[in-house]
Scaffold this active site. Structure first.
Site, mmCIF file in Angstrom:
data_model
loop_
_atom_site.group_PDB
_atom_site.id
_atom_site.type_symbol
_atom_site.label_atom_id
_atom_site.label_comp_id
_atom_site.label_asym_id
_atom_site.label_seq_id
_atom_site.Cartn_x
_atom_site.Cartn_y
_atom_site.Cartn_z
ATOM 1 N N ASP A 43 0.868 -1.173 0.000
ATOM 2 C CA ASP A 43 0.000 0.000 0.000
ATOM 3 C C ASP A 43 0.912 1.234 0.000
ATOM 4 O OD1 ASP A 43 -2.113 1.741 0.031
ATOM 5 O OD2 ASP A 43 -3.214 0.707 1.595
HETATM 6 C C1 BGC Z 1 -5.059 3.242 0.294
HETATM 7 C C2 BGC Z 1 -5.269 2.224 -0.812
HETATM 8 C C3 BGC Z 1 -5.131 2.879 -2.152
HETATM 9 C C4 BGC Z 1 -3.782 3.555 -2.232
HETATM 10 C C5 BGC Z 1 -3.509 4.199 -3.564
HETATM 11 C C6 BGC Z 1 -3.818 4.072 0.087
HETATM 12 O O1 BGC Z 1 -3.790 5.130 0.981
HETATM 13 O O2 BGC Z 1 -4.989 2.552 1.520
HETATM 14 O O3 BGC Z 1 -6.534 1.654 -0.671
HETATM 15 O O4 BGC Z 1 -5.296 1.928 -3.160
HETATM 16 O O5 BGC Z 1 -3.721 4.556 -1.231
HETATM 17 O O6 BGC Z 1 -4.315 5.291 -3.814
#
Ligand code: BGC
Length: 762
Positions: free
Chosen positions: A284
């Protein structure tokens, strides 16, 4: 003869699959043979597009262009501007080893055409419908240059304080598993080895157990035993792997003291070895760097450990490009680990067809023709009709067209809250509001009615924290220019002129989603004050609830004539809600998360254990049993619950045999009758309970469901096959077992109102 033909066909399929695989292998062997170490590590690096979402032009000053020129970028995410993506792909192809970028984005519930938020989608209990939403999203996303979507989000959650409960499919692992499969098929198609031009690769998230964040506080630690994790939470991630998911995103939380992004039990032992997943895993955003804050080590240490644990791609931490070369020199990681990760990412690009045609998803002409089309929007309306849950109705609904209504409340005319969290749509601002949808079918007046929240500091956080995070100088307009009492007075005046009041209350989109945990899940005070004033007019009062999480609604339940939970219903939300309110469609949504009576009961979920001193859900307080001094045990609205304008009656379930061998199966049959006066859908639910087992088991577990359409007066027999697999669970030794003994087999309209028969497994 038939058998011979199928054998021949099977052999042919196997042969072509092997040939395809070896062709991919040969291609990647050759490519990797020509790549430098730096270029290989570069493939493991993912960055957000400069300007994230908003279209920027590609220039040599762009940070990502500089990285590409140095061969240090394997993918980009966050842009759906096909022209920008086309230009940056051109840079990738003329730099370093000339490898095309994979292009990701958070396409979560539709793209330019926005569908109801995922939690709402799950309340349709309609897997074909959910698959089709993913299909449409894949078409629109791929037309905009995206070939990799950060969906499905399959985190099971039992705690509505967690704002991200809105992004998933609710609290049940069986239902969650069915949804996970449907979404993978919708985005990717049935063949995970190759993709059509309008199919995209999924990224299943957040692996794993992110939804069990302690106290519902986002990013918080998770305390679960492996057994509980496997039985209660893992199935959706597993089913997504079985459906052929191309990639996974590791989560922010820790499990067993090890952050998920460096957790080899989760990534290697379970996902790859036990479930056979052969795609790549991305962290993530900044999750590798955050492992330092978790207290594991500096960036070099956590990067090395993440790679060793099986994490292939680093999103936004620069840990891999910044430290892996050094770690290799120091012997903290091996060359094979870099090669394996690089190979997995190249394989994904190969499967997406990017080596054959790096521009296959970058055709600007598609946008005009395939995105936000009238057909897609009509489908969004159809979907939103199936995703509303009627929580209470004393008979006031459906309303008659022509009825004069006052549509009041801070959510009544808010397009952004129709679209909901994680919307990258350029058209989100055009989403049909509740007022607009209602005014299109009946004479309606509108009043804002109340402040969103009485606590202005909280409201400022809800409305603007997101923007301020990315742009610290974001100009925040004054919150309320009109005093609350004046708003209420205006609403009451309009309500008095109307036949019926429709109060649109709840959460604006930014009150749920990432980084939006709440410790209080009741309706904000200001809105409840409005409802009280409206109640005092004596007019029929229908509450339309916009929310991304279960709320504690005891007062509303006692005081409203009807409550329709519409969540964030998407692009065509207002029209779809009007369809239900005025009887053009019969509500059929059923809850996939328990609605508690108060926040103090949380976590509250239907598939809980019994304890040694159980107490009935609706019984008053009693000393020395498991209950509260000041609250019932049971929920306000249970899992699986949702009313219809029809009534459905159930016969007692009947088994084809009362005994079963572990290798056998039985059929359970129930007759369901639409005893109301209008046609409608009903979702018939099947639950089981293992009476005695070597480890404690939940009081009830969903094992099947069927959604049927019944005409008024129609009856139908519904059958489910129960096999040993449905009765199995992970025992204390983590073996998947069906233990002999008695099981209760239950059928019903929701998890509370069931009828039961006994089955013995010999
Ligand atoms: C979130 C994810 C997301 C990623 C990219 C993160 O902060 O937890 O769900 O896919 O950002 O935008």
């Amino acid at each position: 003869m038939k058998i011979r033909i199928s054998l021949f066909l099977a052999a042919l399929v196997l042969f072509s699959a092997c040939r395809e695989k070896s062709e991919m292998d040969r291609y990647i062997d050759d490519l990797m043979g020509r790549m430098t170490l730096e270029q290989k590590i570069g493939q493991l690096n993912l960055h957000s597009a400069s300007g994230f979402i908003s279209a920027l032009r590609v220039t040599e000053e762009d940070e990502n262009v500089k990285l590409l020129r140095a061969g240090k970028l394997g993918g980009i995410y966050g842009s759906t501007d096909v022209n920008y993506l086309r230009d940056i792909q051109a840079v990738a192809l003329e730099s370093g080893a000339g490898i095309p970028l994979i292009m990701g984005c958070d396409i979560i519930h539709g793209h330019e055409t926005v569908f109801p938020v995922p939690l709402a989608l799950s309340t349709s209990w309609n897997m074909d419908l959910i698959e089709k939403t993913a299909r449409v999203a894949a078409k629109e996303a791929s037309a905009c240059g995206v070939n990799w979507v950060y969906s499905p989000m399959v985190d099971i959650c039992r705690d509505p304080r967690w704002g991200r409960i809105v992004e998933g499919g609710g609290e049940d692992p069986f239902l969650g598993g069915e949804i996970a499969k449907a979404m993978v098929y919708g985005y990717q198609g049935r063949d995970p080895g190759s993709f059509a031009d309008d199919e995209v690769m999924v990224c299943v998230k957040h692996y794993a157990l992110y939804g069990a964040a302690e106290a519902g506080r986002d990013y918080n630690q998770v305390f679960l035993s492996r057994q509980e994790a496997l039985n209660g939470y893992m199935r959706p991630y597993q089913q997504a792997a079985y459906a052929g998911a191309g990639s996974y995103m590791s989560s922010f939380n820790e499990f067993e003291g090890i952050p998920a992004s460096m957790n080899s039990y989760l990534m290697d032992e379970l996902l790859r070895k036990a479930w056979g997943f052969d795609g790549f895993i991305v962290s993530d955003a900044t999750a590798i760097a955050e492992e330092s804050a978790h207290g594991i080590g500096d960036l070099q240490e956590v990067s090395a450990r993440s790679l060793r644990a099986g994490l292939d791609m680093d999103m936004n931490s620069d840990g891999y490009i910044g430290t892996l070369e050094k770690s290799l020199q120091e012997g903290r990681i091996g060359k094979t680990e870099i090669d394996e990760a690089c190979r997995r990412i190249l394989e994904a690009k190969w499967k997406l067809g990017l080596f054959e045609d790096p521009y296959r998803y970058l055709n600007p002409a598609r946008v005009e023709k395939e995105v936000y089309t009238p057909e897609n929007r009509a489908f969004a309306r159809e979907v939103a009709r199936e995703c509303q849950v009627l929580l209470k109705n004393d008979g006031v609904l459906p309303l008659r067209k022509g009825t004069k209504v006052a549509v009041v409340g801070p959510l009544a005319n808010d397009a952004a809250s129709m679209a909901g969290t994680w919307t990258m749509s350029n058209h989100a601002g055009e989403s049909v509001t509740l007022y607009e949808g209602i005014a299109a079918v009946t004479p309606a007046t509108y009043a804002e009615g109340s402040w969103l929240m009485a606590d202005l500091a909280q409201e400022e956080n809800a409305r603007y924290a997101l923007y301020k995070t990315f742009a610290p100088n974001y100009p925040t307009p004054p919150l309320h220019t009109v005093p609350q009492q004046q708003l209420i007075a205006e609403a009451v005046a309009k309500a008095r002129q109307a036949d019926v009041i429709i109060a649109c209350v709840g959460e604006i989109a930014n009150m749920n989603g990432e980084g939006a945990s709440r410790s209080d899940i009741s309706l904000p005070e200001s809105q409840e004050e409005l409802l009280k004033a409206l109640r005092a007019t004596g007019k029929p009062l229908v509450m339309v609830l916009v929310t991304g999480r279960p709320l504690a609604l005891c007062w509303a339940d006692e005081n409203m004539n009807a409550i329709l939970n519409v969540w964030s219903p998407g692009s065509e939300g207002g029209h779809a809600v009007a369809d239900i309110l005025f009887g053009d469609a019969n509500p059929s949504g059923k809850l996939t998360t328990t609605f508690p009576r108060s926040v103090g009961q949380v976590p509250l979920y239907y598939n809980h254990k019994n304890t040694g001193r159980p107490h009935p859900d609706d019984a008053p307080y009693k000393k020395f049993v498991s209950c509260y001094l000041d609250e019932l045990n049971g929920p306000l609205y249970p899992f699986g619950y949702g009313l219809s304008y029809s009534d459905f009656t159930y016969s007692a379930p009947v088994l084809s045999a009362t005994e079963m061998t572990p290798g056998g199966s039985v059929t359970v049959t129930v007759e369901v009758t639409n005893s109301g006066s209008c046609d409608g859908y009903e979702t018939v639910q099947l639950y089981i309970h293992d009476v005695f087992s070597s480890s404690t088991r939940p009081v009830k577990e969903l094992k099947g469901f069927q959604k049927l359409f019944l005409k008024a007066g129609e009856s139908r027999e519904v059958s489910f096959t129960v096999t040993a697999d449905d009765l199995s669970y992970f025992n204390h030794e983590l073996q998947w077992v069906c233990e002999p003994g008695d099981f209760e087999i239950m059928t019903g309209t929701n998890s509370r109102d069931t009828q039961c028969v006994r089955l013995t497994v010999k």
